[in-house]
Design a protein around this motif. Structure first.
Motif, PDB file in Angstrom:
ATOM      1  N   LEU A  18      47.360  32.613  38.323  1.00  0.00           N
ATOM      2  CA  LEU A  18      47.778  32.772  39.718  1.00  0.00           C
ATOM      3  C   LEU A  18      46.663  32.443  40.708  1.00  0.00           C
ATOM      4  O   LEU A  18      46.915  32.246  41.895  1.00  0.00           O
ATOM      5  CB  LEU A  18      48.255  34.205  39.973  1.00  0.00           C
ATOM      6  CG  LEU A  18      49.449  34.684  39.158  1.00  0.00           C
ATOM      7  CD1 LEU A  18      49.676  36.161  39.415  1.00  0.00           C
ATOM      8  CD2 LEU A  18      50.677  33.874  39.498  1.00  0.00           C
ATOM      9  N   ALA A  46      39.863  43.219  35.301  1.00  0.00           N
ATOM     10  CA  ALA A  46      41.102  42.712  35.898  1.00  0.00           C
ATOM     11  C   ALA A  46      40.781  42.325  37.337  1.00  0.00           C
ATOM     12  O   ALA A  46      39.770  42.754  37.899  1.00  0.00           O
ATOM     13  CB  ALA A  46      42.192  43.768  35.851  1.00  0.00           C
ATOM     14  N   THR A  52      47.322  36.473  34.717  1.00  0.00           N
ATOM     15  CA  THR A  52      46.874  36.766  36.081  1.00  0.00           C
ATOM     16  C   THR A  52      45.952  35.666  36.586  1.00  0.00           C
ATOM     17  O   THR A  52      46.009  35.292  37.755  1.00  0.00           O
ATOM     18  CB  THR A  52      46.139  38.123  36.118  1.00  0.00           C
ATOM     19  OG1 THR A  52      46.994  39.120  35.584  1.00  0.00           O
ATOM     20  CG2 THR A  52      45.737  38.494  37.521  1.00  0.00           C
ATOM     21  N   ASP A  72      43.618  39.634  31.323  1.00  0.00           N
ATOM     22  CA  ASP A  72      44.980  39.097  31.390  1.00  0.00           C
ATOM     23  C   ASP A  72      44.931  37.636  31.834  1.00  0.00           C
ATOM     24  O   ASP A  72      44.677  37.331  33.002  1.00  0.00           O
ATOM     25  CB  ASP A  72      45.813  39.931  32.370  1.00  0.00           C
ATOM     26  CG  ASP A  72      47.280  39.550  32.374  1.00  0.00           C
ATOM     27  OD1 ASP A  72      47.706  38.788  31.477  1.00  0.00           O
ATOM     28  OD2 ASP A  72      47.997  40.013  33.274  1.00  0.00           O
ATOM     29  N   THR A 104      42.473  41.670  41.423  1.00  0.00           N
ATOM     30  CA  THR A 104      43.560  41.779  42.381  1.00  0.00           C
ATOM     31  C   THR A 104      43.249  40.849  43.543  1.00  0.00           C
ATOM     32  O   THR A 104      42.100  40.748  43.958  1.00  0.00           O
ATOM     33  CB  THR A 104      43.728  43.224  42.910  1.00  0.00           C
ATOM     34  OG1 THR A 104      42.497  43.623  43.525  1.00  0.00           O
ATOM     35  CG2 THR A 104      44.079  44.174  41.799  1.00  0.00           C
TER      36      THR A 104
END
Length: 179
Positions: free
Chosen positions: A104, A175, A101, A98, A177
């Motif tokens: 960010l 991904a 993302t 992504d 986090t």
């Protein structure tokens, strides 16, 4: 007021010079002795402080300097916790699925990298954490990412984690986090 006070002085208005009377020079006696007395007093104060300190140490039973040199200090019964050896970090480029993302992220952020099942192969599976607490070293600039291909991020991780990240990037989508 009269106008005479504003007139310039004439030689007759200035007083005649006075002479200084002659006198013998002053001699101060005992100057050397005072200096010597002051020096002696200043030596007495530190000596008195040292004597009082020695008396206080003797009264409390503190060990003298000779005792400290003769005996090594006792070893603690419990060993102090040793630091783990420093781990050498390497730069690992990781393609994140992504791209939004990735926008960010900033260099210095800590992230967890998660490997999910690849949607294109249709293979089922569970998502798993591949790297935990990895530091972001570099992120792409605003115009460098394409939303369909994901975005490339450089992470600083230990060498063993970099190997796991490279293998997971081949077999599944990754991904991140923020920690």
């Amino acid at each position: 007021m009269t106008t005479d006070s504003f007139l310039p002085h004439t030689p007759s208005s200035v007083p005649a010079p006075c002479g200084v009377p002659q006198f013998d020079p002053l001699r101060v006696r005992g100057g050397k002795l005072r200096l010597r007395r002051a020096l002696r007093r200043r030596r007495r104060a530190p000596a008195a402080v040292l004597a009082m300190t020695a008396a206080a140490l003797a009264a409390t039973g503190a060990a003298g300097a000779d005792d400290l040199v003769a005996q090594p200090p006792p070893r603690p019964a419990v060993q102090e916790r040793q630091r783990p050896p420093a781990v050498r970090l390497v730069s690992a480029p990781v393609r994140i699925a992504d791209a939004a993302t990735v926008r960010l992220l900033r260099p210095g952020d800590r992230v967890d990298v998660i490997a999910g099942p690849d949607a294109s192969t249709g293979a089922g599976g569970e998502a798993r954490v591949v790297a935990s607490g990895a530091r972001v070293a570099e992120v792409p600039k605003a115009g460098e990412t394409r939303s369909d291909a994901g975005a490339l991020v450089v992470l600083s991780v230990p060498r063993s984690t970099a190997t796991v990240l490279a293998g997971a990037g081949i077999t599944s989508q990754l991904a991140v986090t923020l920690c």
